[in-house]
Write an enzyme that holds these catalytic residues in place. Structure first.
Site, mmCIF file in Angstrom:
data_model
loop_
_atom_site.group_PDB
_atom_site.id
_atom_site.type_symbol
_atom_site.label_atom_id
_atom_site.label_comp_id
_atom_site.label_asym_id
_atom_site.label_seq_id
_atom_site.Cartn_x
_atom_site.Cartn_y
_atom_site.Cartn_z
ATOM 1 N N GLY A 9 10.779 -3.106 8.579
ATOM 2 C CA GLY A 9 10.601 -2.343 7.340
ATOM 3 C C GLY A 9 9.719 -1.130 7.571
ATOM 4 N N ALA A 10 9.753 -0.622 8.803
ATOM 5 C CA ALA A 10 8.840 0.469 9.181
ATOM 6 C C ALA A 10 9.134 1.756 8.429
ATOM 7 C CB ALA A 10 8.924 0.711 10.689
ATOM 8 N N GLY A 12 9.610 1.808 5.244
ATOM 9 C CA GLY A 12 9.160 1.599 3.862
ATOM 10 C C GLY A 12 7.723 2.051 3.672
ATOM 11 N N GLN A 13 7.218 1.756 2.485
ATOM 12 C CA GLN A 13 5.879 2.257 2.098
ATOM 13 C C GLN A 13 4.763 1.651 2.951
ATOM 14 O OE1 GLN A 13 5.209 3.202 -2.173
ATOM 15 N NE2 GLN A 13 6.296 1.259 -2.422
ATOM 16 N N ARG A 90 13.337 -8.289 -5.289
ATOM 17 C CA ARG A 90 14.128 -8.886 -6.367
ATOM 18 C C ARG A 90 14.847 -7.783 -7.134
ATOM 19 N NH1 ARG A 90 13.139 -13.881 -10.065
ATOM 20 N NH2 ARG A 90 11.600 -14.426 -8.515
ATOM 21 N N ARG A 96 15.497 -16.593 -8.770
ATOM 22 C CA ARG A 96 14.593 -16.887 -7.662
ATOM 23 C C ARG A 96 15.345 -17.443 -6.449
ATOM 24 N NH1 ARG A 96 9.509 -20.395 -6.846
ATOM 25 N NH2 ARG A 96 10.872 -22.036 -7.591
ATOM 26 N N ASP A 157 -5.142 -10.822 -0.869
ATOM 27 C CA ASP A 157 -5.658 -11.601 -1.999
ATOM 28 C C ASP A 157 -7.146 -11.887 -1.803
ATOM 29 O OD1 ASP A 157 -2.990 -11.901 -3.126
ATOM 30 O OD2 ASP A 157 -2.615 -13.188 -1.404
ATOM 31 N N ARG A 160 -9.162 -8.761 -2.372
ATOM 32 C CA ARG A 160 -9.269 -8.516 -3.818
ATOM 33 C C ARG A 160 -10.293 -9.462 -4.436
ATOM 34 N NH1 ARG A 160 -2.691 -8.489 -4.698
ATOM 35 N NH2 ARG A 160 -2.355 -6.242 -4.519
ATOM 36 N N HIS A 185 1.029 -17.039 -1.674
ATOM 37 C CA HIS A 185 0.763 -15.639 -2.036
ATOM 38 C C HIS A 185 1.617 -15.325 -3.262
ATOM 39 C CE1 HIS A 185 0.356 -11.355 -2.095
ATOM 40 N NE2 HIS A 185 1.652 -11.218 -1.971
HETATM 41 P P1 NAX Z 1 9.579 -0.870 0.667
HETATM 42 O O1 NAX Z 1 10.758 -1.189 -0.173
HETATM 43 O O2 NAX Z 1 8.922 0.454 0.549
HETATM 44 O O3 NAX Z 1 9.971 -1.062 2.208
HETATM 45 C C1 NAX Z 1 10.689 -2.148 2.686
HETATM 46 C C2 NAX Z 1 11.475 -1.670 3.890
HETATM 47 O O4 NAX Z 1 12.044 -2.811 4.512
HETATM 48 C C3 NAX Z 1 12.620 -0.719 3.549
HETATM 49 O O5 NAX Z 1 12.502 0.468 4.315
HETATM 50 C C4 NAX Z 1 13.865 -1.520 3.921
HETATM 51 O O6 NAX Z 1 14.901 -0.696 4.422
HETATM 52 C C5 NAX Z 1 13.302 -2.446 4.997
HETATM 53 N N1 NAX Z 1 14.083 -3.658 5.243
HETATM 54 C C6 NAX Z 1 14.755 -4.419 4.362
HETATM 55 N N2 NAX Z 1 15.383 -5.415 4.994
HETATM 56 C C7 NAX Z 1 15.086 -5.306 6.303
HETATM 57 C C8 NAX Z 1 15.470 -6.020 7.459
HETATM 58 N N3 NAX Z 1 16.307 -7.060 7.395
HETATM 59 N N4 NAX Z 1 14.982 -5.622 8.649
HETATM 60 C C9 NAX Z 1 14.170 -4.557 8.749
HETATM 61 N N5 NAX Z 1 13.791 -3.811 7.687
HETATM 62 C C10 NAX Z 1 14.243 -4.188 6.475
HETATM 63 O O7 NAX Z 1 8.540 -2.047 0.402
HETATM 64 P P2 NAX Z 1 6.968 -2.094 0.730
HETATM 65 O O8 NAX Z 1 6.206 -1.548 -0.408
HETATM 66 O O9 NAX Z 1 6.728 -1.532 2.081
HETATM 67 O O10 NAX Z 1 6.721 -3.687 0.733
HETATM 68 C C11 NAX Z 1 7.260 -4.501 1.747
HETATM 69 C C12 NAX Z 1 7.089 -5.967 1.403
HETATM 70 O O11 NAX Z 1 5.701 -6.327 1.311
HETATM 71 C C13 NAX Z 1 7.698 -6.396 0.074
HETATM 72 O O12 NAX Z 1 8.420 -7.598 0.257
HETATM 73 C C14 NAX Z 1 6.474 -6.647 -0.806
HETATM 74 O O13 NAX Z 1 6.753 -7.561 -1.832
HETATM 75 C C15 NAX Z 1 5.529 -7.193 0.211
HETATM 76 N N6 NAX Z 1 4.099 -7.221 -0.142
HETATM 77 C C16 NAX Z 1 3.364 -8.257 0.321
HETATM 78 C C17 NAX Z 1 2.012 -8.336 0.120
HETATM 79 C C18 NAX Z 1 1.218 -9.482 0.657
HETATM 80 O O14 NAX Z 1 0.012 -9.508 0.408
HETATM 81 N N7 NAX Z 1 1.785 -10.443 1.386
HETATM 82 C C19 NAX Z 1 1.300 -7.309 -0.680
HETATM 83 C C20 NAX Z 1 2.051 -6.006 -0.760
HETATM 84 C C21 NAX Z 1 3.541 -6.137 -0.928
HETATM 85 O O15 NAX Z 1 3.812 -6.440 -2.266
#
Ligand code: NAX
Length: 329
Positions: A9-10, A12-13, A90, A96, A157, A160, A185
């Protein structure tokens, strides 16, 4: 020495927030070179490739190599540290069970690719939600890799939870210690202040002078604030937590590699500690010793705390059973 780090997911955000800090040495320090592997799905490749160009323009002395790929075998090749950030969010109307199944379809194959391609002592940190169950699925699919190598991020968490106490007590955050997160989480998580200290003094004692009825404050104000902080960030910022999530990921991995001097929190495989069924990845108070997480044992758990731990663990059991019933675990 060079460490190979795979970030899924590199594009992504959170990926974007992680990459530059890793390249700058915020994860492994100023002497450890890094090789980055950016694993995306085809739709995310452009964003990851753009980030790779910017990494080049950062002229980071520690950054030896960057590779962008949508092939898990290439992405996890020789990987020492895997940060599994990419996940399926989601979507509208998604139940779910659908969400769990969609993510099992990501984390199962990634676990298998890690087993086949990563370095033998790979350490895996799952950030993508539902993080605990995704980590469980990845671990179950990674034949030959010890389950202890798979963890879920609950450090955000905990950060925070400590920050909220610091604010309430008007104390520097680094004087607040021992605030473990138990369970999932998710909104059922239990941030536990029963053993917490502020500058060496029990937090509950310090709170008593400020908030009055401590049990009510914990139940009605503190625990919901911590557990729902992600939603609060979305409401205020218009987008989910990114830099703080990346920061916590670095804290987690750094402590795992370099060790801790006090408790922290991580989602790790239970062997039945504190009545959490063996085989679940649950958050516990942990120490990192010689490169391995160890659950802090022997803590007294009140009936009040017990009920909260049990509620969060019940949710983990439900998630595991839902994935099992779909034949995905
Ligand atoms: P983004 O939607 O900005 O980025 C996710 C990226 O993952 C996208 O670029 C997408 O193309 C890529 N992706 C999807 N499926 C993939 C796969 N099979 N292989 C490789 N890449 C794939 O999300 P972002 O804000 O970066 O958040 C990423 C994840 O972190 C989400 O699931 C979010 O819910 C989770 N979080 C977890 C947290 C924690 O404390 N554990 C807190 C922050 C965040 O909510």
């Amino acid at each position: 020495m060079t460490t190979t780090i795979t970030i899924t997911g590199a594009g992504g955000q959170i990926g974007y927030a992680l990459l530059f800090r890793i390249a700058a040495g915020d994860l492994l320090g100023p002497d450890e070179k890094v090789r980055l592997r950016l694993l995306e799905i085809p739709q995310g490749l452009g964003a990851a490739e753009g980030a790779a160009l910017e990494l080049q323009d950062g002229a980071f002395g520690l950054l030896e190599h960057v590779e962008v790929t949508d092939d898990p075998a290439v992405g996890f090749d020789g990987c020492d540290l895997a940060l599994l950030v990419g996940a399926r969010p989601r979507g509208p109307g998604m139940e779910r069970g659908d969400l769990l199944a969609a993510n099992a379809g990501i984390f199962g194959p990634q676990g298998a690719a890690i087993a086949a391609n990563a370095s033998p002592d790979v350490r895996v940190t799952v950030v993508g939600n539902p993080a605990n169950t995704n980590a469980l699925i990845a671990s179950a699919s990674a034949d030959g890799v010890p389950a202890e190598r798979f963890t879920a991020l609950t450090r955000l968490d905990e950060n925070r939870a400590r920050a909220q106490l610091a604010q309430t007590l008007a104390a520097p955050v680094d004087t607040i210690r021992r605030v473990p997160i138990w369970g999932n989480h998710s909104a059922t998580q239990f941030p536990d202040v029963s053993h917490a200290t502020v500058a060496g003094r029990p937090v509950t004692e310090a709170l008593d002078a400020i908030v009055g009825d401590v049990p009510s404050w914990l139940t009605d104000t503190y625990i919901p604030r911590v557990a729902k902080r992600g939603a609060e960030i979305i409401a205020v910022r218009g987008s989910s937590s990114v830099a703080s999530a990346a920061n916590a990921t670095l804290d987690h991995v750094r402590d795992w590699v370099h060790g801790t001097d006090d408790w922290t929190s991580a989602g790790v495989m239970s062997h039945g500690e504190y009545g959490v069924p063996a085989g679940l990845i649950s958050s516990f108070p942990v120490l990192s010793v010689d490169g391995e997480w160890q659950i802090v044992e022997g803590l007294e758990v009140s009936d009040w705390a017990r009920a909260r731990i049990d509620a969060s663990v019940a949710e983990l059991i439900e998630e595991r059973d839902a994935v099992r019933s779909l034949g995905l675990l």
